[in-house]
Design a protein around this motif. Structure first.
Motif, PDB file in Angstrom:
ATOM      1  N   GLU A  22       0.838  -1.124   0.201  1.00  0.00           N
ATOM      2  CA  GLU A  22      -0.021   0.090   0.004  1.00  0.00           C
ATOM      3  C   GLU A  22       0.982   1.199   0.102  1.00  0.00           C
ATOM      4  O   GLU A  22       0.805   2.267  -0.954  1.00  0.00           O
ATOM      5  CB  GLU A  22      -0.713   0.081   1.247  1.00  0.00           C
ATOM      6  CG  GLU A  22      -2.140   0.968   1.197  1.00  0.00           C
ATOM      7  CD  GLU A  22      -3.062   0.950   2.270  1.00  0.00           C
ATOM      8  OE1 GLU A  22      -2.466   0.066   3.251  1.00  0.00           O
ATOM      9  OE2 GLU A  22      -4.003   1.225   2.251  1.00  0.00           O
ATOM     10  N   SER A  23       1.897   1.112   0.828  1.00  0.00           N
ATOM     11  CA  SER A  23       2.624   2.312   0.902  1.00  0.00           C
ATOM     12  C   SER A  23       3.461   2.542  -0.306  1.00  0.00           C
ATOM     13  O   SER A  23       3.687   3.736  -0.834  1.00  0.00           O
ATOM     14  CB  SER A  23       3.713   2.287   2.129  1.00  0.00           C
ATOM     15  OG  SER A  23       4.671   2.840   1.884  1.00  0.00           O
TER      16      SER A  23
ATOM     17  N   SER B 251       1.337   4.046  -3.032  1.00  0.00           N
ATOM     18  CA  SER B 251       1.026   5.419  -2.616  1.00  0.00           C
ATOM     19  C   SER B 251       1.934   6.480  -3.446  1.00  0.00           C
ATOM     20  O   SER B 251       1.807   7.526  -3.760  1.00  0.00           O
ATOM     21  CB  SER B 251       1.056   5.941  -1.279  1.00  0.00           C
ATOM     22  OG  SER B 251       2.357   5.742  -0.783  1.00  0.00           O
TER      23      SER B 251
ATOM     24  N   SER C 235       3.080   5.724  -6.367  1.00  0.00           N
ATOM     25  CA  SER C 235       2.534   5.399  -7.915  1.00  0.00           C
ATOM     26  C   SER C 235       3.743   5.078  -8.900  1.00  0.00           C
ATOM     27  O   SER C 235       4.236   5.455  -9.790  1.00  0.00           O
ATOM     28  CB  SER C 235       2.178   7.234  -8.373  1.00  0.00           C
ATOM     29  OG  SER C 235       1.571   6.911  -9.619  1.00  0.00           O
TER      30      SER C 235
ATOM     31  N   SER D 285      -5.247   1.594  -8.621  1.00  0.00           N
ATOM     32  CA  SER D 285      -3.958   2.477  -8.769  1.00  0.00           C
ATOM     33  C   SER D 285      -3.658   2.771 -10.004  1.00  0.00           C
ATOM     34  O   SER D 285      -4.351   2.283 -10.933  1.00  0.00           O
ATOM     35  CB  SER D 285      -2.799   1.920  -8.087  1.00  0.00           C
ATOM     36  OG  SER D 285      -2.439   0.686  -8.960  1.00  0.00           O
TER      37      SER D 285
END
Ligand SMILES: Cc1ncc(COP(=O)(O)O)c(C=O)c1O
Length: 390
Positions: free
Chosen positions: A157-158, A161, A163, A196
Motif C-alpha cells: 500500500e505504501s 502511494s 505511484s 491505482s
C-alpha cells in the motif's frame, strides 16, 4: 573505450546467474545453484518428431522464413486457450505476443514504461534476472517484503502511494523463495492494483509447475492493469527460447510496435516446432509426470536437509517450482556458507542478490537439476560446509 558506453552501462545490475552456470559446469561440481530444469525430463524424441514434421511438411520453407511480428497465430491460439482455461484471464489469441523467452518481456516492459527516476515496486526478495533487466532503465526500486503467503500488504500500500509505474510479482512458486500467494492475497493485491495507476507484471514462469495443479487464480484475471508473462522454459525446454506476454487490449498496439523494433519477431522455426509438439500432447497429461517428478525430488531433497543440516537452519516446503529457501541463523552471513560449500565443490546461490534490502542470511537451493546421487553427495558436502560455517 569504455567511456564511450551509454550511461545505462553503469546502471545495469550485476547478476551472477550466468557466472554460476559456468562454475557449476566445472568437473566434480554439484550444483544446487541455478534455475535449470531437470535435463532428463526433456522430451527429445517428441521434439525431434515435431521438428521433422515441420521440416518435411508442405510449408517447410515457410518455417525457415520470417514470420509475423506477434508470433505464429496457431501457437498463440493454443496459449490463449490454455491461459483462459487455467488462469481465468479472458484473453484471445490476439492478446498473446510471442517473445524469445519470457526474460525478453521484462526488457520490453522496462522500455515501454520506465524513464530514469521512475519507480517500480518489486518483491523483496525478487527474481534477479528481471531486476537486472529493469535496472538498465534506471528505475528506483521499491522493495515490498514477500511473506509466507504473499506480499506485506502494508508495504505494498505504501509503495503504491508513490505511484510506481510497475509492480513486478511472481504469485506462483516464486523464484527465489518458492512462495505462492494465498487466495486472499491475490484478491487484495488485485484490488489495490485496480485502484491505482500501477501496472502489475505477473510473471508466471512456474505457474504450470504446481505439484497439485495451479496455486491459484491469476491476478491478471482480476484486474485490467496487468501484463502476464509466460514461458515454456521450465516445462518443455529453455533452449527453444519461447515465452510470451498476455497483453490487455489498451496496450497491444504499442507492445507490438516495441516488439517489432526490438527483434522484428521471435524465432519462427522453434515456434512451429513447439506448435507441432503441443498438437501431439494433451498438456495436462504431459505435465502430470513432470509435476510428479519435481514433487518426488523436492521431497527427497527436503528429507536430506532434515537429516543432515543443523537445527539452527530453517527452510520452507514449497508446493511447486524448483526452489527451497534456506535461512541460516539471524545475524549470520550466508555468503560464508556459500564459500565453504564452494570449497567442497557444491555451488549455492546466495539469497542476498535477490534483495533490494536485507537477505544476508538466506540461500536459494535448487532441487530440480541434480540427480538423486548428486543430491545425496551434495548434501553430505553441505553438511560439512555447515559445520565449518557454524
Ligand atoms: C521467475 C522467472 N521468470 C522468468 C525467467 C526467464 O525464463 P525464460 O526467459 O527462459 O522464459 C526465469 C528463469 O529462470 C525465472 O525464474
Amino acid at each position: 573505450m569504455e567511456s564511450r558506453l551509454s550511461s545505462r552501462a553503469d546502471l545495469i545490475l550485476d547478476s551472477c546467474i550466468m557466472r554460476l552456470i559456468a562454475v557449476a559446469k566445472r568437473p566434480g561440481m554439484i550444483s544446487f545453484a541455478t534455475g535449470l530444469p531437470d535435463n532428463s525430463l526433456f522430451d527429445t524424441e517428441g521434439l525431434r518428431r515435431a521438428a521433422d514434421e515441420v521440416l518435411s511438411g508442405d510449408d517447410a520453407k515457410g518455417a525457415l522464413q520470417y514470420g509475423e511480428a506477434e508470433g505464429l497465430p496457431s501457437l498463440r491460439k493454443r496459449i490463449a486457450d490454455r491461459c483462459r482455461k487455467e488462469t481465468g484471464i479472458r484473453a484471445t489469441w490476439e492478446n498473446i505476443l510471442l517473445t524469445n523467452g519470457s526474460q525478453e518481456c521484462f526488457d520490453l516492459l522496462g522500455k515501454m514504461f520506465l524513464d530514469p527516476g521512475d519507480s517500480i515496486a518489486v518483491e523483496n526478495p525478487g527474481y534477479l534476472g528481471a531486476l537486472q533487466a529493469y535496472s538498465v532503465y534506471g528505475p528506483r526500486m521499491i522493495g515490498v517484503d514477500l511473506l509466507d503467503h504473499g506480499p506485506d500488504m502494508r508495504q505494498l500500500e505504501s509503495a503504491l502511494s508513490e505511484s510506481p509505474k510497475l509492480f513486478y510479482s511472481i504469485p506462483n512458486h516464486q523464484n527465489p523463495s518458492g512462495v505462492s500467494y494465498s487466495e486472499s492475497a491475490r484478491r487484495e493485491v488485485s484490488e489495490m492494483i485496480s485502484g491505482s495507476e500501477t501496472v502489475i507484471v505477473e510473471d508466471d514462469a512456474y505457474g504450470e509447475l504446481g505439484y497439485r495443479g495451479r496455486a491459484g487464480k491469476a491476478l491478471s484475471s482480476m484486474t485490467n492493469n496487468s501484463v502476464m508473462t509466460g514461458s515454456f522454459s521450465k516445462i518443455i525446454s529453455p533452449g527453444m527460447r519461447i515465452g510470451w506476454m498476455t497483453v490487455p487490449d489498451w496496450l497491444l498496439p504499442k507492445a507490438t510496435q516495441f516488439l517489432e523494433a526490438f527483434c522484428l519477431q521471435a524465432g519462427s522455426f522453434t515456434q512451429r516446432v513447439m506448435d507441432r509438439f503441443l498438437a501431439r500432447n494433451d498438456m495436462d497429461a504431459y505435465l502430470k509426470p513432470i509435476r510428479a517428478e519435481y514433487l518426488r525430488k523436492k521431497n527427497l531433497f527436503s528429507d536430506l536437509m532434515e537429516d543432515m543440516l543443523p537445527e539452527s537452519f530453517s527452510w520452507n516446503d514449497p508446493d511447486g517450482g524448483m526452489f527451497i529457501w534456506l535461512r541460516t541463523p539471524e545475524g549470520t552471513d550466508a555468503m560464508r556458507l556459500v564459500d565453504a560449500a564452494l570449497e567442497r565443490k557444491v555451488v549455492l546461490m546466495p539469497g542476498k542478490p535477490f534483495h533490494v534490502r536485507g537477505g544476508d542470511n538466506t540461500v536459494r537451493l535448487n532441487f530440480a537439476t541434480a540427480s538423486d546421487e548428486e543430491m545425496e553427495e551434495g548434501m553430505r558436502r553441505l553438511r560439512e560446509a555447515a559445520s565449518a560455517f557454524l
